[in-house]
Scaffold this motif. Structure first.
Motif, PDB file in Angstrom:
ATOM      1  N   PRO A 109       1.844   2.281  -3.454  1.00  0.00           N
ATOM      2  CA  PRO A 109       0.659   3.063  -3.101  1.00  0.00           C
ATOM      3  C   PRO A 109      -0.350   3.058  -4.242  1.00  0.00           C
ATOM      4  N   VAL A 120       0.007   8.836  -0.122  1.00  0.00           N
ATOM      5  CA  VAL A 120      -0.224   7.652   0.687  1.00  0.00           C
ATOM      6  C   VAL A 120      -1.256   8.015   1.739  1.00  0.00           C
ATOM      7  N   ASP A 127      -4.327   3.227   1.463  1.00  0.00           N
ATOM      8  CA  ASP A 127      -3.144   2.363   1.448  1.00  0.00           C
ATOM      9  C   ASP A 127      -2.928   1.519   2.701  1.00  0.00           C
TER      10      ASP A 127
END
Length: 496
Positions: A20, A26, A239
């Motif tokens: 990440p 995330v 991400d």
RNA sequence: GGUCUCGUGGCCGAGUGGCUAGGCAAGGCUCUGCAAAAGCCUCUACAGCGGUUCGAAUCCGCUCGAGACCUCCA
């Protein structure tokens, strides 16, 4: 020991170790449904796939912000410039306010998500709630010289963008080819280039959904909303960006172009695409008219279905294949899935009641314990390999064998040792319930159980077995129910 | 036509250069008052043809077949 999580990235066309941008956080953006009609099983599969990713990342300790939008404007129908917005069309056909259409199908979508035990996202923004931002982004692209206005509409200039950037890098095509292969369509003359796409569309006089803009009344183009909302809630770079395979081009390609064009940043680090559900080998899709709705599966009311299939059976069925493979529906496969699902649930029920106990004369079995431990590790191994739920389920079934053997005494907990036993219990339950999101759907209607119990009561009464009669009355009273033993017959009532 | 993916045993469906996937179905055994459940065992594989390799279902090429995207679709 266990390799790190790896994710197949459409951008690089290979599996990459998942790192990440700002752990433990995330950010994940998934293109949600266009709410102009009911979601079908293919739609469900996509959201299920990302539900698994969401769940597994959470289980792995990540703090996930999951954004999944609702498209309630801008999705055009048909091929021409004058194509009607999907929502508008539905509203016109059904004589509804567009927002009534949106609300109805949004509700329906949420209901289905719930039935399938698909967790709600952290944020579920709607396109119509972000018109201001969409106008802002359009202006920015105009300022950058990457867009142009024609007659109240604004288009993204693909060939201009492509001079400095790479339009087509996600879906693997080049602009020249795209232009060469585009069919001549009515009403496309006003675009400089057939590959250009709309950022803002002028609303025709009869168009119901319209907002004021610097270019006159209109509505945003489809691709704009995702760029705007992902940026707003996850930042310019985040991400994971996901969606169905069929969104790869042009939708996601356009999103990249909009992001790179406006702020110079590639929006997502990992692009994840889920594959299609097919039926008789052909993609299930609304436009092909071969879709089966979740409600039709549940009732079994569809010409292609031989019997009802519950949401959890379907969930299990879909998890038995990898998200990136097409999944073909057949009655044989569904029935096999139904049995498999029940087998897993039975294992779960048995395991919940299993407790560790030492037993005289039974020794710790190093080899057996290692085998069980290995099966537990394999669950992580498989999920770490691009969220391979199918393989994970295979390992769980191997554990079911051990669980059943423990129940029947063919295997003893002492052979596994406390540590491995605890690990097995924890792993099995965590993967089945939290990661795979499978739950029991036992339909024990209270009425039916009561009927059965009252039948026993009736028989006991007949046999003048008053001890039993009293027993049944007492236990029912514990549940707040009194037996109404009347001349006309036996019934029950809530205790007042 | 262009781009890409896939082709695994009766069915579904993972997978990897050499080590049992798994589920369903079928057959056998053990356990069982009966039945069921459960456990154990067995069977039928990697589309075809070449090539690379000590070894390929797994890598490469070709052929055949299926599908997706190229236009709205999860």
């Amino acid at each position: 020991m266990i390799p790190p999580l790896r994710v197949y990235n459409t951008l690089s066309r290979q599996k990459e170790v998942f790192e990440p941008l700002a752990p433990p956080h995330v950010g994940m953006y998934v293109c949600g449904p266009t709410v102009y009609s009911d979601v079908h099983l293919g739609n469900v599969r996509t959201f299920l796939s990302f539900d698994i990713i969401y769940r597994y990342l959470k289980q792995q300790g990540y703090k996930v912000r999951y954004v999944r939008n609702i498209t309630d404007v801008g999705h055009l129908l048909g091929e021409t410039n004058e194509g009607e917005d999907r929502i508008s069309q539905k509203a016109r056909l059904e004589n509804l306010e567009p927002m009534e259409v949106v609300q109805r199908y949004t509700n329906g979508f949420h209901e289905v998500m719930q039935q399938f035990n698909i967790l709600p996202p952290s944020i579920e923004p709607a396109a119509t709630g972000h018109i201001v931002e969409q106008i802002g982004l359009t202006q920015r692209l105009l300022e950058q010289g990457l867009a142009y206005e024609v007659n109240g509409s604004v288009y993204f200039d693909v060939s201009k963008y492509n001079q400095e950037h790479n339009y087509g890098k996600l879906s693997g095509r080049n602009v020249e080819e795209l232009i060469a292969n585009t069919r001549e369509l009515e009403g496309q003359e006003i675009k400089r280039n057939p590959a250009d796409f709309a950022l803002w569309k002028k609303a025709q006089p009869e168009h119901i959904m319209r907002w004021p803009s610097p270019w006159g009344p209109g509505f945003p183009g489809w691709h704009l909303e995702c760029t705007v909302m992902s940026t707003k809630y996850l930042g310019e770079r985040f991400d994971i960006h996901g969606g169905g395979m069929d969104l790869k081009f042009p939708h996601h390609e356009c999103e990249i172009a909009q992001s790179v064009g406006s702020c110079g940043v590639d929006p997502a680090k990992y692009w994840v695409h889920t594959n299609m559900v097919t039926i008789n080998g052909q993609k299930m899709s609304k436009s092909l008219g071969n879709s089966i709705l979740p409600s039709q599966f549940i009732t079994g009311n569809h010409p292609l279905l031989d019997q009802p299939y519950s949401p959890m059976v379907l969930r299990f069925f879909m998890l038995q294949s990898h998200y990136a493979s097409t999944l073909d529906i057949s009655m044989e496969a569904l029935q096999a899935a139904k049995k498999g699902y029940l087998k897993l649930m039975n294992g779960m029920r048995v395991l919940r009641n299993l407790e560790y106990s030492e037993q005289e004369g039974i020794e710790f079995n190093e080899k057996g314990a290692q085998q069980v431990k290995g099966l537990c590790d394999n669950c992580y191994r498989s999920m770490n390999d691009d969220f391979n739920t199918a393989q994970t389920i295979g390992h769980l079934f191997n554990l079911v064998k051990k669980i059943n053997a423990l129940q029947t005494g063919q295997l003893s907990t002492a052979e596994l040792g406390r540590e491995v036993f605890d690990q097995m219990k924890q792993t099995f339950i965590s993967f089945t319930e939290e990661v795979l999101g499978l739950r029991e759907e036992l339909d024990l209607r209270p009425e039916n159980l009561l009927e059965a119990l009252l039948e026993v009561y009736r028989q006991a009464k007949e046999q003048k077995d008053y001890e039993r009669v009293d027993q049944i009355r007492a236990s029912l009273r514990n549940s707040g129910i009194v037996v109404k033993d009347m001349k006309q017959g036996i019934d029950w009532a809530y205790e007042e």
